[in-house]
Enzyme design. Structure first.
Site, PDB file in Angstrom:
ATOM      1  N   GLU A  61       0.675  -1.271  -0.101  1.00 49.96           N
ATOM      2  CA  GLU A  61      -0.062   0.200   0.016  1.00 49.96           C
ATOM      3  C   GLU A  61       0.886   1.402  -0.171  1.00 49.96           C
ATOM      4  O   GLU A  61       1.391   1.564   1.041  1.00 49.96           O
ATOM      5  CB  GLU A  61      -0.921   0.014   1.215  1.00 49.96           C
ATOM      6  CG  GLU A  61      -1.910  -1.155   1.161  1.00 49.96           C
ATOM      7  CD  GLU A  61      -2.839  -1.063   0.250  1.00 49.96           C
ATOM      8  OE1 GLU A  61      -2.926  -0.040  -0.150  1.00 49.96           O
ATOM      9  OE2 GLU A  61      -3.833  -2.204  -0.341  1.00 49.96           O
ATOM     10  N   CYS A  78      -2.122   9.432   2.219  1.00 53.46           N
ATOM     11  CA  CYS A  78      -1.563   8.797   0.956  1.00 53.46           C
ATOM     12  C   CYS A  78      -2.514   9.129  -0.156  1.00 53.46           C
ATOM     13  O   CYS A  78      -1.980   9.016  -1.244  1.00 53.46           O
ATOM     14  CB  CYS A  78      -1.154   7.477   1.251  1.00 53.46           C
ATOM     15  SG  CYS A  78      -2.614   6.535   1.780  1.00 53.46           S
TER      16      CYS A  78
END
Length: 459
Positions: free
Chosen positions: A210, A244
């Site tokens: 991720e 993010c």
């Protein structure tokens, strides 16, 4: 500190004992974990305040509540998720009953990031436990206060041969990656993600990465700019921009650029005041190193709002940059801070030149009331996930898989998708014995025509 190899061997022995495959035992652990986390709600809130100066409201919204929701979902659905699923049989395998069984991979390593240190440690941890794995969790060394709370929570609930949190810096991560795991789940930067992938490849260990990247936000001239500004400022400045899936930069239709900048300025002041540094709702950058990095990114850029930096307090004010060069540092690196570059476009080709100049982003956002423009945009570009007319909210729906593509990562999780990520799907056919056609057995002479018909109609 305990020997990592000993911990791993003990967990491997525990997994081989089949203990973690017991659904009721998993549920006992998950219920105990929920109770422990709820008991430590204020500890989590205070830890994140120390690490980021994050407000209680933002901590609850973006971390604590999502962890509890993930636990509640797993506890409610685990028996259904883990139950073998009957699959329609094929006439080619007649007579049979076909199933998909789920089984845990075994010994799992979860390496968590610092930007949402509680959520992004606990959510994959919860799903790995739900699937029946043993887990070693490595929380971030940059958020020491939150990491200590995580370690305490896990220590109070789990035997070490089932789950343990190991704190430490790069040397601990390096030692952990040197071991042989059955599965690795990593959240962090693309640079470190490549290191993790290389370590996993040595043992052919499956891995979820991720990562991040430069997520664009495209705004056309069909929108209500005040609404856009409200949602964009919220999504960009949540966690001080250290998200993010934050909008890394804006691409706006050129004829409304100045209007957008004006409403963004007004919205920032409305939400955080004339001096955001004094706002109890405005978080800080994680450390001085990252504060200096952000200072370097905006050096020599055209700052049209903000730009104030106090390194001693890890403070970077909400900052708007007008038309940076595509080859500049700020357009080549993921910003990960409260800095928003504004680029413009006239045609779809202009948008393509900007986005295709960079790696696949983790997220993509479009503000538009033009349905054709929206559909063309989301079909044209490759990205992990996106939202139309808002930011970030796709992360909050557990029914949607979350993850990246290319440089922004690989693998998906969230909700049932997280359970599936940490489970091996094992196909099983239970063949009936009451009928055994001779067709598949030698000799094959004279059977070719029938074989082709079988595959034509039933294959």
């Amino acid at each position: 500190m305990k020997n990592i190899l000993d911990i791993l061997n003990n967990q491997r022995d525990c997994f081989n004992s089949q203990k973690t495959k017991d659904i009721n035992y998993r549920l006992t652990l998950l219920n105990a974990l929920r109770a422990e986390i709820l008991d430590n709600e204020q500890s989590v809130i205070q830890a994140l305040k120390k690490d980021f100066k994050k407000s209680e409201f933002e901590t609850y919204l973006s971390e604590f509540a999502l962890v509890i929701s993930s636990l509640n979902l797993a506890i409610k659905n685990l028996k259904k998720w883990a139950k073998p699923k009957r699959i329609k049989s094929s006439l080619l395998t007649f007579p049979s009953k076909d199933y998909i069984y789920t089984e845990p991979y075994g010994n799992v390593l979860v390496i968590a990031p610092w930007n949402y240190p509680f959520l992004l440690a606990m959510e994959p941890f919860i799903m790995a436990i739900s699937a029946g794995n043993t887990v070693v969790l490595k929380p971030s060394e940059l958020t020491q206060n939150t990491s200590k709370v995580i370690t305490k929570i896990i220590q109070n609930v789990f035997p070490e041969n089932i789950a343990i949190s190991i704190e430490g810096g790069v040397e601990i991560s390096t030692e952990l990656l040197a071991q042989k795991w059955d599965y690795i789940f990593f959240t962090g930067s693309t640079k470190v993600g490549k290191i993790v992938a290389k370590a996993a490849a040595k043992n052919l260990t499956p891995v979820v990465l991720e990562l991040g990247g430069k997520s664009p936000c495209i705004i056309d001239d069909s929108v209500n700019l005040k609404l856009v500004a409200r949602r964009l400022v919220w999504g960009k400045l949540l966690n001080g921009g250290q998200t993010c899936i934050s909008a890394d930069y804006v691409i706006v239709k050129s004829n409304i650029k100045q209007d957008l900048i004006n409403v963004l300025k007004n919205e920032i002041i409305r939400r955080y005041g004339e001096i955001p540094k004094e706002s109890s709702d405005y978080p800080r950058i994680i450390n001085e190193t990252n504060t200096k990095r952000l200072e370097t990114l905006i050096k020599n850029e055209n700052i049209v709002f903000g730009g104030e930096i106090h390194k001693d307090d890890c403070y970077v004010s909400p900052t708007i940059i007008d038309e940076p060069n595509l080859d500049s540092k700020i357009m080549q690196e993921e910003i990960f801070g409260p800095i928003l570059p504004i680029l413009t476009y006239e045609t779809d080709t202009d948008i393509e030149k900007i986005i295709w100049n960079l790696d696949h982003p983790l997220s993509l956002y479009v503000f538009s009331n033009n349905k054709k423009f929206v559909e063309n945009t989301i079909k044209k570009f490759s990205f992990g996930g996106g939202v139309i007319n808002d930011l970030l909210i796709h992360f909050g729906n557990h029914r949607l898989p979350f993850g990246g593509i290319g440089g922004s990562g690989m693998g998906k999780y969230h909700g049932k998708h997280g359970f599936d990520t940490f489970s091996n799907a094992k196909p099983i056919i239970k063949r009936g014995n009451w009928y055994d056609p001779s067709f598949r057995y030698p000799p094959y002479k004279g059977k070719m025509s029938l074989l082709k018909k079988v595959f034509k109609y039933f294959g």
